[in-house]
Design a protein around this motif. Structure first.
Motif, PDB file in Angstrom:
ATOM      1  N   LEU A  13       0.826  -1.208   0.000  1.00  0.00           N
ATOM      2  CA  LEU A  13       0.000   0.000   0.000  1.00  0.00           C
ATOM      3  C   LEU A  13       0.864   1.263   0.000  1.00  0.00           C
ATOM      4  CD1 LEU A  13      -2.943  -0.937   2.388  1.00  0.00           C
ATOM      5  CD2 LEU A  13      -3.037  -0.514  -0.078  1.00  0.00           C
ATOM      6  N   ILE A  14       1.923   1.262   0.772  1.00  0.00           N
ATOM      7  CA  ILE A  14       2.841   2.407   0.784  1.00  0.00           C
ATOM      8  C   ILE A  14       3.476   2.590  -0.594  1.00  0.00           C
ATOM      9  CG2 ILE A  14       5.054   3.235   1.693  1.00  0.00           C
ATOM     10  CD1 ILE A  14       4.194   2.176   4.414  1.00  0.00           C
ATOM     11  N   LEU A  15       3.897   1.516  -1.224  1.00  0.00           N
ATOM     12  CA  LEU A  15       4.469   1.606  -2.569  1.00  0.00           C
ATOM     13  C   LEU A  15       3.434   2.109  -3.579  1.00  0.00           C
ATOM     14  CD1 LEU A  15       6.645  -1.633  -2.722  1.00  0.00           C
ATOM     15  CD2 LEU A  15       7.435   0.736  -2.600  1.00  0.00           C
ATOM     16  N   LEU A  16       2.211   1.644  -3.472  1.00  0.00           N
ATOM     17  CA  LEU A  16       1.152   2.078  -4.377  1.00  0.00           C
ATOM     18  C   LEU A  16       0.867   3.571  -4.208  1.00  0.00           C
ATOM     19  CD1 LEU A  16      -1.026   1.340  -6.467  1.00  0.00           C
ATOM     20  CD2 LEU A  16      -2.547   0.923  -4.533  1.00  0.00           C
ATOM     21  N   PHE A  17       0.751   4.020  -2.966  1.00  0.00           N
ATOM     22  CA  PHE A  17       0.498   5.444  -2.716  1.00  0.00           C
ATOM     23  C   PHE A  17       1.681   6.302  -3.152  1.00  0.00           C
ATOM     24  CE2 PHE A  17      -2.627   3.982   0.634  1.00  0.00           C
ATOM     25  CZ  PHE A  17      -3.730   4.273  -0.135  1.00  0.00           C
ATOM     26  N   SER A  18       2.893   5.799  -2.984  1.00  0.00           N
ATOM     27  CA  SER A  18       4.082   6.538  -3.441  1.00  0.00           C
ATOM     28  C   SER A  18       4.089   6.678  -4.954  1.00  0.00           C
ATOM     29  CB  SER A  18       5.360   5.838  -2.987  1.00  0.00           C
ATOM     30  OG  SER A  18       5.428   5.763  -1.593  1.00  0.00           O
ATOM     31  N   LEU A  19       3.730   5.615  -5.652  1.00  0.00           N
ATOM     32  CA  LEU A  19       3.664   5.656  -7.113  1.00  0.00           C
ATOM     33  C   LEU A  19       2.587   6.635  -7.582  1.00  0.00           C
ATOM     34  CD1 LEU A  19       4.740   4.427  -9.750  1.00  0.00           C
ATOM     35  CD2 LEU A  19       2.959   2.704  -9.551  1.00  0.00           C
ATOM     36  N   ILE A  20       1.461   6.642  -6.925  1.00  0.00           N
ATOM     37  CA  ILE A  20       0.384   7.578  -7.274  1.00  0.00           C
ATOM     38  C   ILE A  20       0.837   9.014  -7.019  1.00  0.00           C
ATOM     39  CG2 ILE A  20      -1.926   8.362  -6.619  1.00  0.00           C
ATOM     40  CD1 ILE A  20      -2.634   5.382  -6.198  1.00  0.00           C
ATOM     41  N   ALA A  21       1.478   9.251  -5.877  1.00  0.00           N
ATOM     42  CA  ALA A  21       1.959  10.604  -5.554  1.00  0.00           C
ATOM     43  C   ALA A  21       2.999  11.067  -6.571  1.00  0.00           C
ATOM     44  CB  ALA A  21       2.542  10.631  -4.149  1.00  0.00           C
ATOM     45  N   TRP A  22       3.908  10.198  -6.976  1.00  0.00           N
ATOM     46  CA  TRP A  22       4.924  10.550  -7.979  1.00  0.00           C
ATOM     47  C   TRP A  22       4.266  10.889  -9.319  1.00  0.00           C
ATOM     48  CZ3 TRP A  22       9.552  12.303  -8.284  1.00  0.00           C
ATOM     49  CH2 TRP A  22      10.270  12.213  -9.466  1.00  0.00           C
ATOM     50  N   GLY A  23       3.274  10.120  -9.710  1.00  0.00           N
ATOM     51  CA  GLY A  23       2.543  10.396 -10.948  1.00  0.00           C
ATOM     52  C   GLY A  23       1.808  11.720 -10.903  1.00  0.00           C
ATOM     53  N   LEU A  24       1.194  12.024  -9.765  1.00  0.00           N
ATOM     54  CA  LEU A  24       0.503  13.308  -9.625  1.00  0.00           C
ATOM     55  C   LEU A  24       1.486  14.477  -9.656  1.00  0.00           C
ATOM     56  CD1 LEU A  24      -2.177  12.388  -6.948  1.00  0.00           C
ATOM     57  CD2 LEU A  24      -2.554  12.883  -9.376  1.00  0.00           C
ATOM     58  N   TYR A  25       2.662  14.290  -9.064  1.00  0.00           N
ATOM     59  CA  TYR A  25       3.706  15.322  -9.100  1.00  0.00           C
ATOM     60  C   TYR A  25       4.136  15.592 -10.543  1.00  0.00           C
ATOM     61  CZ  TYR A  25       8.405  17.253  -8.836  1.00  0.00           C
ATOM     62  OH  TYR A  25       9.527  18.004  -9.040  1.00  0.00           O
ATOM     63  N   LEU A  26       4.407  14.536 -11.298  1.00  0.00           N
ATOM     64  CA  LEU A  26       4.810  14.710 -12.696  1.00  0.00           C
ATOM     65  C   LEU A  26       3.680  15.315 -13.523  1.00  0.00           C
ATOM     66  CD1 LEU A  26       6.853  11.457 -13.340  1.00  0.00           C
ATOM     67  CD2 LEU A  26       7.709  13.782 -12.986  1.00  0.00           C
ATOM     68  N   MET A  27       2.441  14.982 -13.213  1.00  0.00           N
ATOM     69  CA  MET A  27       1.310  15.552 -13.928  1.00  0.00           C
ATOM     70  C   MET A  27       1.184  17.051 -13.633  1.00  0.00           C
ATOM     71  SD  MET A  27      -2.564  14.041 -14.335  1.00  0.00           S
ATOM     72  CE  MET A  27      -2.554  13.462 -12.690  1.00  0.00           C
ATOM     73  N   GLU A  28       1.473  17.460 -12.400  1.00  0.00           N
ATOM     74  CA  GLU A  28       1.453  18.882 -12.035  1.00  0.00           C
ATOM     75  C   GLU A  28       2.515  19.653 -12.837  1.00  0.00           C
ATOM     76  OE1 GLU A  28       1.385  22.621 -10.202  1.00  0.00           O
ATOM     77  OE2 GLU A  28      -0.121  21.055 -10.128  1.00  0.00           O
ATOM     78  N   ILE A  29       3.703  19.092 -12.961  1.00  0.00           N
ATOM     79  CA  ILE A  29       4.773  19.728 -13.736  1.00  0.00           C
ATOM     80  C   ILE A  29       4.364  19.817 -15.207  1.00  0.00           C
ATOM     81  CG2 ILE A  29       7.185  19.510 -14.495  1.00  0.00           C
ATOM     82  CD1 ILE A  29       6.803  20.275 -11.519  1.00  0.00           C
ATOM     83  N   GLU A  30       3.812  18.753 -15.748  1.00  0.00           N
ATOM     84  CA  GLU A  30       3.406  18.743 -17.158  1.00  0.00           C
ATOM     85  C   GLU A  30       2.262  19.715 -17.406  1.00  0.00           C
ATOM     86  OE1 GLU A  30       1.722  17.837 -20.887  1.00  0.00           O
ATOM     87  OE2 GLU A  30       0.643  17.400 -19.055  1.00  0.00           O
ATOM     88  N   ASP A  31       1.325  19.812 -16.486  1.00  0.00           N
ATOM     89  CA  ASP A  31       0.209  20.741 -16.647  1.00  0.00           C
ATOM     90  C   ASP A  31       0.678  22.191 -16.641  1.00  0.00           C
ATOM     91  OD1 ASP A  31      -1.649  18.746 -16.863  1.00  0.00           O
ATOM     92  OD2 ASP A  31      -2.366  18.905 -14.794  1.00  0.00           O
ATOM     93  N   HIS A  32       1.630  22.503 -15.782  1.00  0.00           N
ATOM     94  CA  HIS A  32       2.084  23.897 -15.680  1.00  0.00           C
ATOM     95  C   HIS A  32       3.024  24.281 -16.824  1.00  0.00           C
ATOM     96  CE1 HIS A  32       2.884  27.702 -13.753  1.00  0.00           C
ATOM     97  NE2 HIS A  32       4.171  27.506 -13.944  1.00  0.00           N
ATOM     98  N   TYR A  33       3.970  23.423 -17.150  1.00  0.00           N
ATOM     99  CA  TYR A  33       4.998  23.784 -18.121  1.00  0.00           C
ATOM    100  C   TYR A  33       4.752  23.259 -19.530  1.00  0.00           C
ATOM    101  CZ  TYR A  33       7.659  25.612 -14.270  1.00  0.00           C
ATOM    102  OH  TYR A  33       8.062  26.338 -13.195  1.00  0.00           O
TER     103      TYR A  33
END
Length: 122
Positions: A13-33
């Motif tokens: 579960l920790i690995l799954l949530f970490s993967l989701i958080a990393w994906g959301l972080y990269l999506m935030e960067i892609e959305d802004h830039y």
């Protein structure tokens, strides 16, 4: 046995949530830039960015979510506003850049002498 299953489930579960958080972080960067996300991801704080169409330049200052450009006039602009879909070059050097002494011509001279390394170019 039950303890091993609970621990294994908790780790997954920790690995799954970490993967989701990393994906959301990269999506935030892609959305802004957008197309400039590679500049954000490849550059480091202290790199020099040169807008070749407007002949403006500045030093990149990054935090965990944004990249700001500190210009010679001590203005702080967001990377997206600084580049504004123009042509750009990102340079890296072992020494820190003194913006007060740099000019567009000096940057081109340093590039030609291979004192600064081109990281990205558009």
């Amino acid at each position: 046995m039950l303890k091993k299953i609970i621990v294994s489930t908790f780790i997954l579960l920790i690995l799954l949530f970490s993967l989701i958080a990393w994906g959301l972080y990269l999506m935030e960067i892609e959305d802004h830039y957008g197309d400039l996300q590679n500049v954000y991801l490849e550059s480091k704080s202290g790199d020099l960015i040169l807008n070749t169409q407007t002949r403006n330049f500045g030093v990149i200052s990054k935090d965990w979510k944004r990249a700001n450009i500190i210009t010679k006039q001590n203005d702080t602009l967001d990377l997206y506003d600084f580049v504004n879909q123009n042509k750009y070059d990102v340079f890296r050097c072992e020494k820190d850049f003194d913006l007060g002494n740099l000019t567009f011509e000096k940057i081109i001279e340093l590039k030609n002498r291979k004192v600064i390394e081109t990281i990205l170019s558009n």
